[in-house]
Every structure is written in structure tokens, then in C-alpha cells.
Design a protein around this motif. Structure first.
Motif, PDB file in Angstrom:
ATOM      1  N   ALA A  49       4.144   2.179   2.032  1.00 54.18           N
ATOM      2  CA  ALA A  49       5.159   3.102   1.532  1.00 54.18           C
ATOM      3  C   ALA A  49       4.578   4.517   1.498  1.00 54.18           C
ATOM      4  CB  ALA A  49       5.597   2.698   0.120  1.00 54.18           C
ATOM      5  N   GLY A  50       5.423   5.489   1.856  1.00 49.35           N
ATOM      6  CA  GLY A  50       5.007   6.879   1.838  1.00 49.35           C
ATOM      7  C   GLY A  50       5.597   7.667   0.694  1.00 49.35           C
ATOM      8  N   THR A  51       6.528   7.044  -0.043  1.00 57.01           N
ATOM      9  CA  THR A  51       7.150   7.699  -1.195  1.00 57.01           C
ATOM     10  C   THR A  51       7.256   6.706  -2.339  1.00 57.01           C
ATOM     11  OG1 THR A  51       9.429   7.073  -0.655  1.00 57.01           O
ATOM     12  CG2 THR A  51       8.566   9.110   0.366  1.00 57.01           C
ATOM     13  N   VAL A  67      -1.074  -7.400  -5.400  1.00 57.48           N
ATOM     14  CA  VAL A  67      -1.510  -6.089  -5.874  1.00 57.48           C
ATOM     15  C   VAL A  67      -0.731  -4.982  -5.161  1.00 57.48           C
ATOM     16  CG1 VAL A  67      -3.466  -4.515  -6.230  1.00 57.48           C
ATOM     17  CG2 VAL A  67      -3.866  -6.974  -6.159  1.00 57.48           C
ATOM     18  N   ALA A  68      -0.374  -3.948  -5.910  1.00 56.61           N
ATOM     19  CA  ALA A  68       0.168  -2.721  -5.324  1.00 56.61           C
ATOM     20  C   ALA A  68      -0.893  -1.632  -5.454  1.00 56.61           C
ATOM     21  CB  ALA A  68       1.448  -2.294  -6.036  1.00 56.61           C
ATOM     22  N   VAL A  69      -1.271  -1.037  -4.321  1.00 57.63           N
ATOM     23  CA  VAL A  69      -2.227   0.073  -4.314  1.00 57.63           C
ATOM     24  C   VAL A  69      -1.422   1.366  -4.326  1.00 57.63           C
ATOM     25  CG1 VAL A  69      -4.110   1.211  -3.082  1.00 57.63           C
ATOM     26  CG2 VAL A  69      -3.925  -1.292  -3.057  1.00 57.63           C
ATOM     27  N   VAL A  70      -1.667   2.212  -5.319  1.00 54.24           N
ATOM     28  CA  VAL A  70      -0.784   3.343  -5.585  1.00 54.24           C
ATOM     29  C   VAL A  70      -1.572   4.650  -5.641  1.00 54.24           C
ATOM     30  CG1 VAL A  70       0.917   4.293  -7.188  1.00 54.24           C
ATOM     31  CG2 VAL A  70       0.695   1.811  -6.941  1.00 54.24           C
ATOM     32  N   ASP A  71      -1.133   5.645  -4.874  1.00 54.97           N
ATOM     33  CA  ASP A  71      -1.653   6.994  -5.029  1.00 54.97           C
ATOM     34  C   ASP A  71      -0.819   7.699  -6.092  1.00 54.97           C
ATOM     35  OD1 ASP A  71      -3.065   9.312  -4.734  1.00 54.97           O
ATOM     36  OD2 ASP A  71      -2.364   9.774  -2.715  1.00 54.97           O
ATOM     37  N   ILE A  72      -1.400   8.660  -6.792  1.00 47.25           N
ATOM     38  CA  ILE A  72      -0.668   9.335  -7.869  1.00 47.25           C
ATOM     39  C   ILE A  72       0.327  10.335  -7.322  1.00 47.25           C
ATOM     40  CG2 ILE A  72      -0.908  11.026  -9.745  1.00 47.25           C
ATOM     41  CD1 ILE A  72      -3.393   9.625 -10.620  1.00 47.25           C
ATOM     42  N   ARG A  73      -0.115  11.203  -6.447  1.00 44.78           N
ATOM     43  CA  ARG A  73       0.704  12.324  -5.994  1.00 44.78           C
ATOM     44  C   ARG A  73       1.366  11.980  -4.668  1.00 44.78           C
ATOM     45  NH1 ARG A  73      -2.917  17.600  -7.861  1.00 44.78           N
ATOM     46  NH2 ARG A  73      -3.140  16.923 -10.032  1.00 44.78           N
ATOM     47  N   LEU A 123       0.832  -1.201   0.000  1.00 47.07           N
ATOM     48  CA  LEU A 123       0.000   0.000   0.000  1.00 47.07           C
ATOM     49  C   LEU A 123       0.867   1.251   0.000  1.00 47.07           C
ATOM     50  CD1 LEU A 123      -2.745   1.455   0.367  1.00 47.07           C
ATOM     51  CD2 LEU A 123      -2.481   1.060   2.837  1.00 47.07           C
ATOM     52  N   ALA A 124       0.715   2.081  -1.024  1.00 48.36           N
ATOM     53  CA  ALA A 124       1.459   3.345  -1.115  1.00 48.36           C
ATOM     54  C   ALA A 124       0.499   4.501  -0.904  1.00 48.36           C
ATOM     55  CB  ALA A 124       2.134   3.474  -2.477  1.00 48.36           C
ATOM     56  N   GLU A 125       0.702   5.234   0.175  1.00 52.46           N
ATOM     57  CA  GLU A 125      -0.154   6.371   0.520  1.00 52.46           C
ATOM     58  C   GLU A 125       0.637   7.272   1.464  1.00 52.46           C
ATOM     59  OE1 GLU A 125      -2.453   9.189   1.086  1.00 52.46           O
ATOM     60  OE2 GLU A 125      -3.406   7.636  -0.144  1.00 52.46           O
ATOM     61  N   ASP A 126       0.800   8.552   1.098  1.00 55.10           N
ATOM     62  CA  ASP A 126       1.655   9.419   1.912  1.00 55.10           C
ATOM     63  C   ASP A 126       0.944   9.967   3.143  1.00 55.10           C
ATOM     64  OD1 ASP A 126       0.241  10.993  -0.148  1.00 55.10           O
ATOM     65  OD2 ASP A 126       1.218  12.699   0.812  1.00 55.10           O
ATOM     66  N   SER A 127      -0.384   9.892   3.200  1.00 56.52           N
ATOM     67  CA  SER A 127      -1.117  10.312   4.396  1.00 56.52           C
ATOM     68  C   SER A 127      -1.096   9.181   5.420  1.00 56.52           C
ATOM     69  CB  SER A 127      -2.562  10.660   4.034  1.00 56.52           C
ATOM     70  OG  SER A 127      -3.340  10.801   5.209  1.00 56.52           O
ATOM     71  N   LEU A 165       8.629   1.229  -4.809  1.00 52.77           N
ATOM     72  CA  LEU A 165       9.386   0.371  -5.718  1.00 52.77           C
ATOM     73  C   LEU A 165      10.176  -0.673  -4.941  1.00 52.77           C
ATOM     74  CD1 LEU A 165      10.660   3.068  -8.244  1.00 52.77           C
ATOM     75  CD2 LEU A 165       8.913   1.326  -8.665  1.00 52.77           C
ATOM     76  N   ALA A 166      10.790  -0.253  -3.847  1.00 48.28           N
ATOM     77  CA  ALA A 166      11.597  -1.170  -3.042  1.00 48.28           C
ATOM     78  C   ALA A 166      10.736  -2.255  -2.404  1.00 48.28           C
ATOM     79  CB  ALA A 166      12.360  -0.394  -1.970  1.00 48.28           C
ATOM     80  N   GLU A 167       9.575  -1.871  -1.874  1.00 44.02           N
ATOM     81  CA  GLU A 167       8.708  -2.843  -1.196  1.00 44.02           C
ATOM     82  C   GLU A 167       8.111  -3.847  -2.184  1.00 44.02           C
ATOM     83  OE1 GLU A 167       8.789  -3.176   1.818  1.00 44.02           O
ATOM     84  OE2 GLU A 167       9.161  -1.243   2.778  1.00 44.02           O
ATOM     85  N   VAL A 168       7.747  -3.376  -3.359  1.00 46.69           N
ATOM     86  CA  VAL A 168       7.208  -4.299  -4.363  1.00 46.69           C
ATOM     87  C   VAL A 168       8.283  -5.278  -4.815  1.00 46.69           C
ATOM     88  CG1 VAL A 168       6.328  -4.465  -6.731  1.00 46.69           C
ATOM     89  CG2 VAL A 168       5.381  -2.766  -5.165  1.00 46.69           C
ATOM     90  N   ALA A 169       9.494  -4.777  -5.016  1.00 50.30           N
ATOM     91  CA  ALA A 169      10.592  -5.647  -5.434  1.00 50.30           C
ATOM     92  C   ALA A 169      10.887  -6.704  -4.373  1.00 50.30           C
ATOM     93  CB  ALA A 169      11.845  -4.812  -5.700  1.00 50.30           C
ATOM     94  N   GLU A 170      10.769  -6.330  -3.104  1.00 50.54           N
ATOM     95  CA  GLU A 170      11.072  -7.263  -2.016  1.00 50.54           C
ATOM     96  C   GLU A 170       9.951  -8.272  -1.785  1.00 50.54           C
ATOM     97  OE1 GLU A 170      11.965  -7.281   2.827  1.00 50.54           O
ATOM     98  OE2 GLU A 170      12.048  -5.396   1.690  1.00 50.54           O
TER      99      GLU A 170
END
Length: 222
Positions: free
Chosen positions: A36-38, A53-59, A10-14, A43-48
Motif C-alpha cells: 500500500a502507498g497510502t 503483520v502490517a508493516v507501517v510507515d508513519i508519514r 507492507l505500507a510504504e509510499d516510496s 486499511l483496505a488491504e489489511v481488512a481484506e
């Protein structure tokens, strides 16, 4: 299918939203293996972890412009087996087109304010993990109308265009017929007309439903 155990990055900076999503997904039987917050962290967490599924925020930091979806495109290039669900407040047409350019299987794009129930989000995760495509109708509209060279699509009738947009959202002919309140045979005729106008001949391997959408996106990409 819904009961399948999913591993999610899960990628979300909030932080507040991220923690809330981790709790909600856990309660729904999904395992958030990393957050992940950045974009570099994503990228590092998905590779590991190689999640389903990777959930991705745009900004995301540092510029809060398009780092997240750029990372999604990179994930797609590096690990095509990892599903991508873009979950954002924004529609980023150019990068979304690049994300879909090599195929829509295992790709989703949902807008945060338009997901009314957690069950909808979890269902989308499962569909993406299983190789499906989940596109918010508003995202489809932006992608379909965002280009300046609408050549083939300009030849479509309004009804053919409606059918094409619903195809892009992953609906079957039966589902499209129900949504448009027409017969399934009528939908089949519209779909066939779309294929003909895009020059898509029947083969044993090509998914013409996906290609009909992607050909248009490629046409308007520049």
C-alpha cells in the motif's frame, strides 16, 4: 519460530523502497500478500487479507505527516490479532503512545536508519507476529522522556529506569542482567522496586512488565 511462514501487508509510499523490501522479505520466507502507498489502501488491504503483520510507515500521502501511524491505531482497534510493526525514520510520540495504550503485545516500532541487517528486521516481524513487543531503544527514550508529568518515574533510581527501559524493549531479566553487567538477582530486585513504585500487585493474569511501561505512558500522555 523463525521458520514460521509470515503473511505481511507492507505500507510504504516510496516505490523503490517498497519493491526492495518485498524482494528481501520474500527471500527470507515471508509472503508480502499486499502493498500500500497510502493509509486508506493500507486499511483496505489489511481488512481484506488479515495478515500476520502490517508493516507501517508513519508519514504517508497526502500530507506526509502521521497518516500511517493513525492507520496503525485504527488497525489495532479493528483487528487486534494483526501485529503492527511501525518502520519509519521518525518517532511520533503522541500516536505511538495511543498505539501502545491498550497493550504492547504484537506491537513493534523500529527506526529505518538503526536496522543494520535484514535478519534483524525479519526477526522483529516474527516476534511481533507471535505477540511480542519490539521497540527501538531510541523510541523508548522518546516515549519515556516525552511527557511533562513524570510523577512515578521521577521516583525511580537511574538503575531502575535503565531496567524499565530495557523491559520496554522486551528483554528478559537474564538479558537485562547481561546488558547491564549485573546479577540476575539484582535485576529482580530493581524490577520488584519498579512494580512497587507503580503500585502493580502480583496477579495470575496481568503482565506487570508491560503495565509498568504503559502506566508511565498513560501518566505522561496528556
Amino acid at each position: 519460530m523463525i521458520n514460521r511462514h509470515l503473511r505481511v501487508v507492507l505500507a510504504e509510499d516510496s516505490v523503490i523502497l517498497r519493491d526492495g523490501m518485498v524482494e528481501l522479505l520474500g527471500a527470507r520466507g515471508c509472503e508480502v500478500v499486499a502493498t500500500a502507498g497510502t493509509a486508506p489502501e493500507l486499511l483496505a488491504e489489511v481488512a481484506e487479507h488479515r495478515p500476520d503483520v502490517a508493516v507501517v510507515d508513519i508519514r504517508m500521502p497526502p500530507t506526509h505527516t502521521d497518516e500511517g501511524i493513525r492507520a496503525a491505531v485504527e488497525i489495532r482497534a479493528r483487528t487486534a490479532e494483526v501485529g503492527i510493526l511501525v518502520f519509519s525514520q521518525h518517532v511520533e510520540t503522541a500516536w505511538a503512545t495511543r498505539l501502545l495504550a491498550d497493550g504492547a503485545a504484537g506491537i513493534g516500532y523500529l527506526l529505518k536508519e538503526r536496522v543494520a541487517r535484514t535478519s534483524e528486521f525479519v526477526d522483529a516481524l516474527h516476534r511481533v507476529a507471535d505477540g511480542g513487543t519490539v521497540l527501538d531503544p531510541e523510541v523508548v527514550t522518546h516515549l519515556m522522556r516525552g511527557g511533562q508529568r513524570r510523577r512515578v518515574v521521577d521516583t525511580l533510581t537511574p538503575r531502575e529506569r535503565d531496567v524499565l527501559e530495557l523491559m520496554a524493549q522486551g528483554h528478559s531479566n537474564r538479558s537485562i542482567a547481561a546488558l547491564l553487567v549485573v546479577s540476575e538477582r539484582a535485576v529482580e530486585k530493581h524490577v520488584a522496586a519498579v512494580f512497587t513504585k507503580f503500585g502493580l500487585r502480583a496477579t495470575d493474569t496481568d503482565n506487570r512488565r508491560v503495565k509498568a511501561v504503559l502506566n508511565y505512558l498513560a501518566e505522561t500522555k496528556g
